[in-house]
Design an enzyme around this catalytic site. Structure first.
Site, PDB file in Angstrom:
ATOM      1  N   GLU A 122      67.409  39.149  26.395  1.00 30.65           N
ATOM      2  CA  GLU A 122      66.749  38.006  25.762  1.00 30.65           C
ATOM      3  C   GLU A 122      65.325  38.399  25.373  1.00 30.65           C
ATOM      4  OE1 GLU A 122      68.788  34.043  26.994  1.00 30.65           O
ATOM      5  OE2 GLU A 122      67.097  34.445  28.298  1.00 30.65           O
ATOM      6  N   GLY A 150      63.695  30.109  22.129  1.00 27.59           N
ATOM      7  CA  GLY A 150      63.191  28.777  21.778  1.00 27.59           C
ATOM      8  C   GLY A 150      62.266  28.767  20.575  1.00 27.59           C
ATOM      9  N   HIS A 177      65.189  35.076  34.404  1.00 25.25           N
ATOM     10  CA  HIS A 177      64.914  34.528  33.076  1.00 25.25           C
ATOM     11  C   HIS A 177      63.422  34.725  32.771  1.00 25.25           C
ATOM     12  CE1 HIS A 177      64.366  31.768  29.756  1.00 25.25           C
ATOM     13  NE2 HIS A 177      65.664  31.850  29.558  1.00 25.25           N
ATOM     14  N   ASN A 227      72.511  27.578  28.996  1.00 24.00           N
ATOM     15  CA  ASN A 227      71.401  27.452  29.939  1.00 24.00           C
ATOM     16  C   ASN A 227      70.663  26.165  29.573  1.00 24.00           C
ATOM     17  OD1 ASN A 227      69.075  27.643  31.444  1.00 24.00           O
ATOM     18  ND2 ASN A 227      68.217  29.380  30.307  1.00 24.00           N
ATOM     19  N   GLU A 273      61.298  32.887  31.502  1.00 21.80           N
ATOM     20  CA  GLU A 273      60.434  31.756  31.866  1.00 21.80           C
ATOM     21  C   GLU A 273      60.058  31.833  33.340  1.00 21.80           C
ATOM     22  OE1 GLU A 273      63.002  28.729  30.261  1.00 21.80           O
ATOM     23  OE2 GLU A 273      62.514  29.433  28.245  1.00 21.80           O
TER      24      GLU A 273
END
Ligand code: PGA
Length: 247
Positions: free
Chosen positions: A165, A171, A94, A10, A96
């Protein structure tokens, strides 16, 4: 059951024409892989990825899609358009996008449905925040997120890929331990078993600070069938090493 592993890069909002070319060729040059491999670049680079990866056995996909087919939706990209560029996958939900674009469970489910309607496999992301984990809500959060998609896809639920996730691991360099990840994967697999006869054949990815150093121990877990890789997908050597760990 042995399931073929899948490693998906990704790229998020990273890349440039000059950086993408060596990244793609680095991944290409390291073929063959014994797992399935895909990259998800930003939309403007999809056509270049499609040309570079055509007939390579490697796959590519989008990072999001619209629930709509077409129309006055400025800035949106439809699943049909992704299909036109040969996308095998599209990431939906996702964290985000859930956090920064206020995407609800229902919207994510509709996106997964739109993708499948065009023959694009949705990679549906689920995961809890640190606060949710610390307050013991991990299981209820991921089940709620997945349940919306199972409900929307109905008899096609077995066609999606699910990516667990944990938001606190994305991150941050903090990976879930293989045991923590497996625990949630087992919960998701059990939920899928109740929904579709394909549950045991379905691909369940882990994502969140996957690196060459931790990939093997994650992939050794019974219900972890591969990875959705962010940061480490931007360096050909690291991404290839993760793909090798899956083989
Ligand atoms: P990360 O991102 O590997 O950089 O943690 C994973 C993801 O967000 O898909």
């Amino acid at each position: 059951m042995t399931r073929r592993k899948l490693v998906v890069g990704n790229w998020k909002m990273h890349g440039s024409r000059s950086a993408n070319a060596p990244l793609l060729s680095g991944i290409l040059e390291s073929r063959p892989y014994t797992c399935d491999v895909a990259v998800c670049p930003p939309f403007p680079y999809l056509s270049e990825a499609a040309v570079a990866l055509a007939s390579s056995g490697l796959r590519w996909g989008g990072q999001d899609c619209s629930v709509h087919e077409q129309g006055a939706y400025t800035g949106e990209v439809s699943a049909r358009m992704l299909a036109e560029f040969g996308c095998r996958y599209v990431i939906v939900g996702h964290s985000e996008r859930r956090a920064l674009h206020a995407e609800s469970d229902g919207l994510v489910a509709e996106k997964a449905k739109a993708a499948l309607a065009h023959g694009v496999t949705p990679i549906v992301c689920v995961g809890e925040t640190l606060a949710e984990r610390e307050s013991g809500q991990t299981e209820s959060v991921v089940k709620r997120q997945l349940s919306a998609v199972i409900h929307a896809l109905a008899h096609c639920a077995g066609e999606m890929v699910v990516a667990y996730e944990p938001v606190w691991a994305i991150g941050t360099g903090k990976t879930a331990t293989p045991e923590q990840a497996q625990e949630v994967h087992a919960v998701l697999r059990a939920q899928l078993r109740a929904a579709t006869p394909r549950a045991d054949a379905m691909t369940l990815l882990y994502g969140g600070s996957v690196k060459p150093e931790n990939a093997k121990s994650l992939f050794a877990q019974a219900d972890i069938d591969g990875a959705l890789v962010g940061g480490a997908a931007l360096k050909a050597d690291d991404f290839v090493a993760i793909c090798r760990a899956a083989g």
